[in-house]
Design a protein around this motif. Structure first.
Motif, PDB file in Angstrom:
ATOM      1  N   TRP A 325       0.857  -1.193   0.000  1.00 17.48           N
ATOM      2  CA  TRP A 325       0.000   0.000   0.000  1.00 17.48           C
ATOM      3  C   TRP A 325       0.895   1.247   0.000  1.00 17.48           C
ATOM      4  O   TRP A 325       1.051   1.935   0.999  1.00 17.48           O
ATOM      5  CB  TRP A 325      -0.909  -0.034   1.228  1.00 17.48           C
ATOM      6  CG  TRP A 325      -2.025   0.965   1.195  1.00 17.48           C
ATOM      7  CD1 TRP A 325      -2.467   1.665   0.124  1.00 17.48           C
ATOM      8  CD2 TRP A 325      -2.846   1.357   2.299  1.00 17.48           C
ATOM      9  NE1 TRP A 325      -3.512   2.484   0.465  1.00 17.48           N
ATOM     10  CE2 TRP A 325      -3.765   2.310   1.804  1.00 17.48           C
ATOM     11  CE3 TRP A 325      -2.889   0.996   3.643  1.00 17.48           C
ATOM     12  CZ2 TRP A 325      -4.726   2.906   2.624  1.00 17.48           C
ATOM     13  CZ3 TRP A 325      -3.840   1.593   4.454  1.00 17.48           C
ATOM     14  CH2 TRP A 325      -4.753   2.533   3.950  1.00 17.48           C
ATOM     15  N   HIS A 326       1.459   1.574  -1.154  1.00 14.53           N
ATOM     16  CA  HIS A 326       2.444   2.639  -1.250  1.00 14.53           C
ATOM     17  C   HIS A 326       1.836   4.034  -1.319  1.00 14.53           C
ATOM     18  O   HIS A 326       2.576   5.018  -1.307  1.00 14.53           O
ATOM     19  CB  HIS A 326       3.327   2.414  -2.479  1.00 14.53           C
ATOM     20  CG  HIS A 326       4.139   1.155  -2.400  1.00 14.53           C
ATOM     21  ND1 HIS A 326       5.163   0.968  -1.493  1.00 14.53           N
ATOM     22  CD2 HIS A 326       4.056  -0.007  -3.112  1.00 14.53           C
ATOM     23  CE1 HIS A 326       5.684  -0.230  -1.644  1.00 14.53           C
ATOM     24  NE2 HIS A 326       5.033  -0.852  -2.628  1.00 14.53           N
ATOM     25  N   SER A 327       0.517   4.113  -1.372  1.00 16.45           N
ATOM     26  CA  SER A 327      -0.126   5.429  -1.427  1.00 16.45           C
ATOM     27  C   SER A 327      -0.179   6.100  -0.051  1.00 16.45           C
ATOM     28  O   SER A 327      -0.557   7.262   0.056  1.00 16.45           O
ATOM     29  CB  SER A 327      -1.545   5.308  -1.996  1.00 16.45           C
ATOM     30  OG  SER A 327      -2.344   4.453  -1.191  1.00 16.45           O
ATOM     31  N   VAL A 328       0.173   5.372   0.987  1.00 10.16           N
ATOM     32  CA  VAL A 328       0.218   5.952   2.330  1.00 10.16           C
ATOM     33  C   VAL A 328       1.662   6.003   2.796  1.00 10.16           C
ATOM     34  O   VAL A 328       2.557   5.400   2.197  1.00 10.16           O
ATOM     35  CB  VAL A 328      -0.640   5.142   3.329  1.00 10.16           C
ATOM     36  CG1 VAL A 328      -2.081   5.080   2.871  1.00 10.16           C
ATOM     37  CG2 VAL A 328      -0.074   3.729   3.511  1.00 10.16           C
ATOM     38  N   SER A 329       1.917   6.697   3.876  1.00 10.00           N
ATOM     39  CA  SER A 329       3.282   6.851   4.373  1.00 10.00           C
ATOM     40  C   SER A 329       3.832   5.528   4.881  1.00 10.00           C
ATOM     41  O   SER A 329       3.083   4.639   5.311  1.00 10.00           O
ATOM     42  CB  SER A 329       3.314   7.885   5.504  1.00 10.00           C
ATOM     43  OG  SER A 329       2.636   7.389   6.654  1.00 10.00           O
ATOM     44  N   ARG A 333       2.073   2.437   7.196  1.00 13.97           N
ATOM     45  CA  ARG A 333       2.103   1.028   6.767  1.00 13.97           C
ATOM     46  C   ARG A 333       2.770   0.157   7.828  1.00 13.97           C
ATOM     47  O   ARG A 333       2.290  -0.923   8.178  1.00 13.97           O
ATOM     48  CB  ARG A 333       2.869   0.894   5.451  1.00 13.97           C
ATOM     49  CG  ARG A 333       2.046   1.175   4.205  1.00 13.97           C
ATOM     50  CD  ARG A 333       2.769   0.693   2.976  1.00 13.97           C
ATOM     51  NE  ARG A 333       4.004   1.430   2.750  1.00 13.97           N
ATOM     52  CZ  ARG A 333       5.125   0.898   2.269  1.00 13.97           C
ATOM     53  NH1 ARG A 333       5.181  -0.387   1.993  1.00 13.97           N
ATOM     54  NH2 ARG A 333       6.196   1.639   2.078  1.00 13.97           N
TER      55      ARG A 333
END
Length: 453
Positions: A325-329, A333
C-alpha cells in the motif's frame, strides 16, 4: 522457602520464566542478525530457511524424547541438562568458522530446547491446582514472548558494540548461569501438597496414580487431537518468531533505510507484537481460570477461550496488502502491519498458553510430558515443512502464504472441539504393578512407575 509451598511455587515459576526468556533470546538471535549472518557466510534466503530447518527438525525429533525423559526422571535434571546444552550450542554458534559448523550448533540448540517446555508443563501441573494452572502456565510461557520482545532491544544494542559472534557467546554464558540457578531452586512438591494440586486422596503418591503406556496413548483420540492441533497451528507462531524481524528489516531496506536504521526500527517496534500478545494471552488464560473458579468444567473453559481467539486468525491476510500500500506513508504502513502481527501473536499465544493446560487436564499426570512432547514435535514438523514454502515465497511477499495462515487456527479449532476429550485409563492390579487400561483400547498395559523429581 520450601516451608511455604504456595510461595516457593512462584519462585519456581519465576525461574522458569527467566529460563524461557533466555531460550527465546537464543532462538531469536538468528532472525535478528540475519543480514549479518547471511553476509558473513555468503548465503541467501533459501539457505537461511534450511538453517532454520536444521533447528526445527532436531527440535521436532527431540520433543517426544524430552517428554519421555521428563516423565521418567522429572523436570529438574532434564531441564538442567537442556538449558546447559543449548547455552553451549549458542556459544558454539558464535565460534563457528563456516556455515556448516554454524548449522550443527543450531541443530544442537534444537535438540536441547524442548526440555524446558515439557519440563515446565509438568512442574506447573504438579505445583498448581486447576483453578490457577492456566494462569501459572501462561506466565511461564509468556517468558517466550518477553524473550522475543526483549531480544530486538538487547541484540540491537549489543551489535553496536560487539561483533555478532560475541552476541551469541554472551547469550550462551547467561544461559549457563540460569542452569545453575534452576538446579538450586527446583524441589519436588510434598505428597500432602500433591493431594491439593492433583486432586488425589491424601497419601496417594505419583507411583499410585493411573497412567497409559506410550503405546496405549496412540489409541486415544485426544492424543491425535492435540497432535493435529500443533501440526496445523504451530507454523503461524514459528513464522512470527523466525521471519518477522527479518521481514520488517527487509521492508525498511525497500524503503531506502540503511542497516543501522533498520536495526533501530527493529529495536523500537520489533517487540510490540510479542508484548501485546503475551499480555493479552496471560489475561485470556487468567479469564479461563476465572471460569473454572465460577464452576465451569476446566477443559470446557480452555476450549471456549481458544475457540474465541481463533476468530481473529484471518486478519493476517492483510499483511501483503498493507506492505504494497504505497499510497500511504511508510510509518502508517509499518504501524498497521505491526498491529496485525500483534493481533495474530495474541491468538497464537492464547493457543500455546492453553494447549499445555488442555493436555494436563486431559491426560494422567505421568503422561503429560510425553503427550506434550509428541504434540510439540508434530508442531515443529509442521513448521519445518511450512518453512520451505516461506523461504521460496518471501522474495515476492508470498501473498498466498498469508492467506493460508489465516485458515490454520480455525481448522485447529474444529479438531479441538471434536477430538480432544478426557482420556482416563482404568486401574486394575497385576501382581505388584499398576495396570492402566485405555478406554479406547482393549489391551491392558502396565502404567509408568517413575515419579517426577
Amino acid at each position: 522457602m520450601y516451608k511455604n509451598p504456595y510461595i516457593h511455587r512462584w519462585v519456581i515459576v519465576g525461574t522458569m520464566v527467566i529460563a524461557i526468556v533466555c531460550n527465546y533470546l537464543d532462538r531469536q538471535l538468528l532472525s535478528i542478525l540475519k543480514p549479518e549472518i547471511l553476509g558473513h557466510f555468503n548465503i541467501g534466503d533459501i539457505e537461511f530457511a534450511w538453517i532454520l530447518n536444521v533447528f526445527l527438525i532436531c527440535y521436532a525429533v527431540m520433543y517426544p524424547v524430552s517428554g519421555i525423559l521428563v516423565d521418567k526422571f522429572g523436570p529438574k535434571p532434564v531441564m538442567f541438562g537442556g538449558i546447559a546444552a543449548w547455552s553451549l550450542a549458542c556459544i558454539g554458534g558464535g565460534l563457528s568458522q563456516d556455515v556448516y559448523q554454524f548449522a550443527v550448533c543450531r541443530g544442537i540448540l534444537g535438540l536441547a530446547e524442548p526440555t524446558i517446555f515439557t519440563g515446565q508443563l509438568v512442574a506447573v501441573t504438579l505445583w498448581f491446582e486447576k483453578r490457577t494452572r492456566a494462569t501459572a502456565n501462561s506466565i511461564c510461557q509468556a517468558g517466550g514472548s518477553i524473550g522475543t520482545m526483549c531480544a530486538p532491544l538487547a541484540v540491537a544494542w549489543m551489535v553496536r558494540y560487539f561483533p555478532w559472534q560475541d552476541v551469541f557467546i554472551i547469550a550462551g554464558v547467561a544461559g549457563l548461569i540460569i542452569a545453575g540457578i534452576w538446579w538450586i531452586v527446583y524441589r519436588r512438591p510434598r505428597q500432602e501438597f500433591l493431594a491439593v494440586t492433583l486432586g488425589e486422596p491424601k497419601g496417594t503418591t505419583l507411583r499410585d496414580t493411573r497412567s497409559f503406556s506410550v503405546g496405549a496413548l496412540f489409541g486415544t483420540s485426544a492424543l491425535w487431537g492435540v497432535l493435529l492441533i500443533r501440526l496445523v497451528s504451530d507454523p503461524v507462531w514459528y513464522f512470527i518468531n523466525f521471519w518477522l524481524p527479518g521481514f520488517l528489516r527487509d521492508l525498511g531496506v525497500e524503503q531506502g533505510l540503511g542497516v543501522q536504521e533498520t536495526l533501530d526500527m527493529i529495536q523500537y517496534i520489533g517487540g510490540i507484537p510479542f508484548l501485546v500478545g503475551a499480555t493479552c494471552g496471560v489475561l485470556a488464560s487468567a479469564y479461563s481460570d476465572k471460569l473454572v473458579a465460577k464452576g465451569w468444567n476446566a477443559l470446557k473453559s480452555r476450549k471456549a477461550v481458544m475457540s474465541l481467539s481463533a476468530c481473529v486468525a484471518p486478519v493476517i491476510a492483510l499483511v501483503p496488502l498493507l506492505s504494497h500500500w504505497h499510497s500511504v506513508s511508510f510509518t502508517l504502513r509499518l504501524g498497521l502491519i505491526t498491529a496485525v502481527f500483534a493481533i495474530v501473536a495474541f491468538m497464537c499465544l492464547v493457543w500455546l498458553y492453553n494447549i499445555g493446560v488442555v493436555i494436563a487436564e486431559t491426560f494422567p499426570v505421568k503422561n503429560v510430558a510425553t503427550v506434550a512432547g509428541i504434540a510439540c514435535g508434530a508442531g515443529a514438523v509442521g513448521a519445518a515443512c511450512f518453512n520451505l514454502v516461506v523461504g521460496s515465497l518471501m522474495a515476492t511477499m508470498g501473498e498466498y502464504l498469508f492467506y493460508c495462515m489465516g485458515f490454520l487456527h480455525p481448522i485447529a479449532t474444529i479438531v479441538l472441539l471434536r477430538l480432544v476429550k478426557p482420556a482416563e485409563p482404568q486401574q486394575e492390579k497385576c501382581g505388584t504393578y499398576s495396570i492402566a487400561s485405555d478406554k479406547n483400547n482393549d489391551n491392558d498395559v502396565c502404567g509408568l512407575d517413575a515419579a517426577p523429581n
